[in-house]
Design a protein around this motif. Structure first.
Motif, mmCIF file in Angstrom:
data_model
loop_
_atom_site.group_PDB
_atom_site.id
_atom_site.type_symbol
_atom_site.label_atom_id
_atom_site.label_comp_id
_atom_site.label_asym_id
_atom_site.label_seq_id
_atom_site.Cartn_x
_atom_site.Cartn_y
_atom_site.Cartn_z
ATOM 1 N N PHE A 85 0.857 -1.178 0.000
ATOM 2 C CA PHE A 85 0.000 0.000 0.000
ATOM 3 C C PHE A 85 0.900 1.238 0.000
ATOM 4 N N ARG A 86 0.288 2.383 -0.251
ATOM 5 C CA ARG A 86 1.016 3.635 -0.117
ATOM 6 C C ARG A 86 0.064 4.718 0.365
ATOM 7 N N GLN A 87 0.648 5.747 0.948
ATOM 8 C CA GLN A 87 -0.160 6.855 1.435
ATOM 9 C C GLN A 87 0.569 8.158 1.179
ATOM 10 N N ALA A 88 -0.067 9.002 0.383
ATOM 11 C CA ALA A 88 0.461 10.328 0.110
ATOM 12 C C ALA A 88 -0.136 11.316 1.111
ATOM 13 N N PRO A 89 0.511 12.439 1.340
ATOM 14 C CA PRO A 89 -0.007 13.436 2.304
ATOM 15 C C PRO A 89 -1.429 13.860 1.960
ATOM 16 N N THR B 228 -8.225 -5.839 -1.041
ATOM 17 C CA THR B 228 -7.663 -4.520 -1.302
ATOM 18 C C THR B 228 -7.849 -3.521 -0.183
ATOM 19 N N GLU B 229 -8.547 -3.908 0.870
ATOM 20 C CA GLU B 229 -8.793 -2.981 1.972
ATOM 21 C C GLU B 229 -7.692 -3.076 3.014
ATOM 22 N N SER B 230 -7.135 -1.946 3.398
ATOM 23 C CA SER B 230 -6.036 -1.953 4.361
ATOM 24 C C SER B 230 -6.473 -2.500 5.718
ATOM 25 N N SER B 231 -7.737 -2.296 6.059
ATOM 26 C CA SER B 231 -8.233 -2.766 7.356
ATOM 27 C C SER B 231 -8.237 -4.284 7.459
ATOM 28 N N ALA B 232 -8.113 -4.965 6.337
ATOM 29 C CA ALA B 232 -8.150 -6.431 6.331
ATOM 30 C C ALA B 232 -6.805 -7.058 6.672
ATOM 31 N N SER C 248 -3.422 1.876 -11.259
ATOM 32 C CA SER C 248 -2.463 2.977 -11.242
ATOM 33 C C SER C 248 -1.011 2.506 -11.357
ATOM 34 N N VAL C 249 -0.758 1.236 -11.026
ATOM 35 C CA VAL C 249 0.622 0.729 -11.045
ATOM 36 C C VAL C 249 0.782 -0.504 -11.920
ATOM 37 N N LYS C 250 -0.294 -0.995 -12.481
ATOM 38 C CA LYS C 250 -0.237 -2.214 -13.293
ATOM 39 C C LYS C 250 0.717 -2.021 -14.471
ATOM 40 N N GLY C 251 1.594 -2.996 -14.651
ATOM 41 C CA GLY C 251 2.565 -2.915 -15.732
ATOM 42 C C GLY C 251 3.849 -2.199 -15.339
ATOM 43 N N PHE D 288 -4.320 0.900 -1.989
ATOM 44 C CA PHE D 288 -3.888 -0.458 -2.331
ATOM 45 C C PHE D 288 -3.074 -0.419 -3.622
ATOM 46 N N LEU D 289 -1.949 -1.156 -3.628
ATOM 47 C CA LEU D 289 -1.118 -1.239 -4.826
ATOM 48 C C LEU D 289 -1.145 -2.630 -5.434
ATOM 49 N N GLY D 290 -1.056 -3.651 -4.605
ATOM 50 C CA GLY D 290 -1.022 -4.996 -5.144
ATOM 51 C C GLY D 290 -1.001 -6.037 -4.048
#
Length: 121
Positions: free
Chosen positions: A37-41, A103-107, A63-66, A47-49
């Motif tokens: 995952f990532r978090q911008a300000p 894809t949920e961070s809480s999981a 957003s990051v596929k490929g 979720f990334l992958g």
């Protein structure tokens, strides 16, 4: 006690590549789903992958596929996020996660400490 220890962040230029590592301590990474995952300000954690433990299949956000690839080294009990063709919008704190699904961070139960990636133009 389970720990995920991240490394590999830094400052790069647009178009460069960078590889993040996430080492497991107290948790066998080959026996659990692995996520990034990532978090911008000012934004929610994104979720990334994910790489599933059962068959090693992967799924990535559009957003990051490929450009981004998740891999795992069982001997080192470490997972990686290979990031290619980096863009300024990839700038964020990156987190590895384990012990969850979807894809949920809480999981996800376990998290790395986060590592900053800054992409300059």
């Amino acid at each position: 006690q389970v720990q995920l220890v991240e490394s590999g962040g830094g400052l790069v230029q647009a178009g460069d590549s960078l590889r993040l590592a996430c080492a497991g301590d107290g948790l066998t990474l080959s026996r659990t789903n692995l996520g990034w995952f990532r978090q911008a300000p000012g934004r929610e954690r994104e979720f990334l992958g994910i790489r599933t433990w059962s068959d090693g299949s992967t799924m990535y956000a559009d957003s990051v596929k490929g450009r981004f690839t998740i891999s795992r080294d069982n001997a080192k009990n470490t997972m990686y996020l290979q990031m290619n063709s980096l863009k300024a919008e990839d700038t964020a704190v990156y987190y590895c996660a384990a012990g969850g699904r979807g894809t949920e961070s809480s999981a996800y139960r376990y998290w790395g400490q986060g590592t900053q990636v800054t992409v300059s133009t």
